[in-house]
Design an enzyme around this catalytic site. Structure first.
Site, mmCIF file in Angstrom:
data_model
loop_
_atom_site.group_PDB
_atom_site.id
_atom_site.type_symbol
_atom_site.label_atom_id
_atom_site.label_comp_id
_atom_site.label_asym_id
_atom_site.label_seq_id
_atom_site.Cartn_x
_atom_site.Cartn_y
_atom_site.Cartn_z
ATOM 1 N N ARG A 47 0.824 -1.217 0.000
ATOM 2 C CA ARG A 47 0.000 0.000 0.000
ATOM 3 C C ARG A 47 0.850 1.256 0.000
ATOM 4 O O ARG A 47 0.399 2.318 -0.391
ATOM 5 C CB ARG A 47 -0.926 0.002 1.226
ATOM 6 N N LYS A 142 -0.839 -18.785 7.078
ATOM 7 C CA LYS A 142 -1.690 -19.010 8.233
ATOM 8 C C LYS A 142 -1.941 -17.673 8.933
ATOM 9 O O LYS A 142 -1.142 -16.761 8.726
ATOM 10 C CB LYS A 142 -1.088 -20.034 9.188
ATOM 11 N N ASP A 229 -2.493 -20.183 17.446
ATOM 12 C CA ASP A 229 -1.246 -19.792 16.789
ATOM 13 C C ASP A 229 -0.347 -20.990 16.483
ATOM 14 O O ASP A 229 0.340 -21.006 15.457
ATOM 15 C CB ASP A 229 -0.501 -18.788 17.694
ATOM 16 N N HIS A 234 0.708 -25.841 13.193
ATOM 17 C CA HIS A 234 2.040 -26.462 13.216
ATOM 18 C C HIS A 234 2.073 -27.796 13.986
ATOM 19 O O HIS A 234 2.578 -28.798 13.488
ATOM 20 C CB HIS A 234 3.050 -25.526 13.883
ATOM 21 N N LYS A 322 5.255 -19.181 24.894
ATOM 22 C CA LYS A 322 6.182 -18.074 24.635
ATOM 23 C C LYS A 322 6.844 -17.670 25.949
ATOM 24 O O LYS A 322 6.343 -17.991 27.034
ATOM 25 C CB LYS A 322 5.409 -16.894 24.060
HETATM 26 C C1 BG6 Z 1 4.402 -18.777 13.647
HETATM 27 C C2 BG6 Z 1 3.703 -18.248 14.866
HETATM 28 O O1 BG6 Z 1 3.497 -19.381 12.783
HETATM 29 O O2 BG6 Z 1 5.382 -19.722 14.069
HETATM 30 C C3 BG6 Z 1 4.695 -17.600 15.807
HETATM 31 O O3 BG6 Z 1 2.733 -17.281 14.470
HETATM 32 C C4 BG6 Z 1 5.799 -18.568 16.159
HETATM 33 O O4 BG6 Z 1 4.052 -17.130 16.988
HETATM 34 C C5 BG6 Z 1 6.389 -19.180 14.899
HETATM 35 O O5 BG6 Z 1 6.787 -17.848 16.848
HETATM 36 C C6 BG6 Z 1 7.355 -20.291 15.246
HETATM 37 O O6 BG6 Z 1 8.017 -20.696 14.082
HETATM 38 P P1 BG6 Z 1 9.488 -21.267 14.136
HETATM 39 O O7 BG6 Z 1 9.782 -21.693 12.739
HETATM 40 O O8 BG6 Z 1 10.377 -20.145 14.608
HETATM 41 O O9 BG6 Z 1 9.486 -22.391 15.123
#
Ligand code: BG6
Length: 463
Positions: A47, A142, A229, A234, A322
């Protein structure tokens, strides 16, 4: 060199976003260095008013591949064009349509690396302007929805313009080298496959801990939380690879079929809140853009079971959070204790373990017992390790390659998203009814209650 990519133009929405800068540009640059982007153009969309030259200068300042020579990086940046577009206004896509007329005989890949609230206007803008030709594809980062209902709405919109084989729902964990290796390790070795069942496996543990807090992602994270998340996407991907039956071939559809079956057979002691632990790190509510009375979980631990022939009765423990002690992502498959009468203290024998290390290092470790040197019957536990080389360590390089080849192996099919939201919606209900949100200290291992989740089963987290 691997298979050359067909002529393609990547239309990258979210040109100045964090993900583009940290992951997508380095992944593309890495492919460029391997001479694989010859047929590829990149049209970055944003943008902000900017010329292509200004965009290149911006990327140069943000350069995240310091080891590369400046000349090489400059040459790579020449592949980039920039187009300013009001992406949140589906009526404003004429400039994109005009620009794409330059790319005849080219596969157009729309890549949505934007916050989720922009998915709907962008998909509508592309569709309303008739840019969804059969040679085009759409890749969506995602989160795909924030619950089953919103995911269904998003899916209805995207399938209005694109067929399933044109849609690529991204989950970068599936692109990680060691996560891809789970399938190979399990089904290319006659040593491990025969014991991969409830006769031999005692439990499976999946840990994805992060040392960073929410940083500048408060606006997204406070509405999301760890369940949406990390678990819905994942960690369910990881679980499905660890628990699936052998696919009939390595074709994407065969693998996806088996992954979905795992999610369909997942069971959670839903009415028993002792199967779920929610936590929030101390100080989270003072992070920017986080509500002062927020009940968002920054940590979750679960005990699940898979009701299928192979793994019925094997507990699956998952935890993610986290602001914890370390960045560690691993899957641990613990085998039942050897009950041999030959060793005086069989209870002291360590369990055999197979550990898939995903972060910080990538590799596979097998733990087993040997004779203690110099004794006749004492045992000790040792490990044998395979450490993955870092050459392909960037998941997004795999994701980009597969996307350019139009292969779905590393992407998520709609039914998988649907099944995962069904479970996560139940867990979210469970959270709403759960009065306990444990507070844990930054830099700790998370709430003690997550240890108790295993302790009541007579187990503990492997660390
Ligand atoms: C993302 C999440 O999809 O994956 C994040 O939104 C997270 O919150 C991240 O930190 C972790 O990915 P990786 O590859 O660093 O383990």
């Amino acid at each position: 060199m691997s298979q050359p990519f067909p002529n393609s133009c990547i239309v990258l929405f979210g040109a100045t976003g964090d993900l583009t800068r940290r992951k997508l540009i380095p992944a593309l640059f890495s492919l460029y260095k391997k001479d694989q982007l010859t047929n590829i153009s990149i049209l970055a969309i944003g943008r902000k008013p900017m010329s292509s030259e200004e965009f290149r200068i911006y990327l140069k300042q943000e350069k995240s591949s310091p080891s590369a020579s400046q000349d090489l990086y400059d040459a790579f940046l020449k592949k980039m064009e920039y187009l300013e577009l009001p992406i949140d206004n589906p009526e404003g896509y004429a400039p994109l349509r005009d620009r794409l007329t330059q790319y005849s005989n080219t596969n157009i890949i729309f890549y949505l690396s934007v916050p989720p609230e922009l998915f709907v206007p962008i998909i509508s803008g592309i569709g309303n302007s008739g840019l969804n030709s059969t040679s085009s594809t759409i890749a969506i980062e995602k989160p795909f929805g924030s619950n089953l209902e919103s995911a269904q709405k998003l899916n209805t919109l995207v399938t209005q313009y694109f067929s399933e084989d044109q849609i690529f729902r991204i989950d970068h964990y599936v692109g990680k080298e060691t996560i891809q290796n789970i399938l190979t390790f399990r089904f290319a070795n006659s040593l491990f496959e025969p014991v991969w069942n409830n006769h031999y496996i005692d439990n499976i543990q999946i840990t994805a801990s992060e040392s960073l807090g929410v940083e500048n992602r408060g606006p997204y994270y406070d509405r999301s939380g760890a369940l949406r998340d990390m678990i819905q996407n994942h960690l369910f991907q990881v679980l499905s690879l660890a628990a699936m039956e052998p696919p009939y071939s390595l074709a994407s559809s065969a693998i996806q079929d088996e992954k979905v079956k795992v999610l369909r057979s997942l069971r959670l002691g839903k009415d028993n809140l002792s199967h779920v632990v929610f936590g929030q790190y101390s100080g989270y509510k003072s992070e920017s853009w986080v509500a002062e009375n927020s009940r968002t979980e920054t940590f979750v631990a679960l005990r699940l079971e898979i009701h299928n022939w192979r793994l019925k009765g094997v507990p699956i423990y998952i935890r993610t959070g986290k602001a914890l002690a370390s960045k560690t992502t691993r899957i641990v498959v613990e085998f039942k204790k050897n009950t041999s009468i030959l060793y005086s203290e069989p209870t002291d024998l360590e369990r055999n373990r197979i550990i898939f290390e995903i972060a910080p290092d990538e590799g596979i470790t097998v733990g087993f017992n040997v004779k203690e040197y110099g004794t006749s019957s004492k045992t000790r536990s040792v490990t044998s390790e395979f450490l993955q080389s870092k050459e392909w360590s960037e998941a997004y390089e795999h994701i980009m390659s597969e996307l350019l080849l139009r292969s779905h192996t590393l992407f998520t099919r709609w039914d998988m998203i649907q099944e995962s939201w069904k479970i996560v919606d139940d867990l979210i209900d469970c959270k709403e009814n759960c009065p306990i949100l444990h507070t844990y200290q930054i830099g700790s291992e998370g709430p003690k209650a997550a240890d108790e989740l295993l302790a009541i089963d007579g187990r503990k987290w492997f660390s």
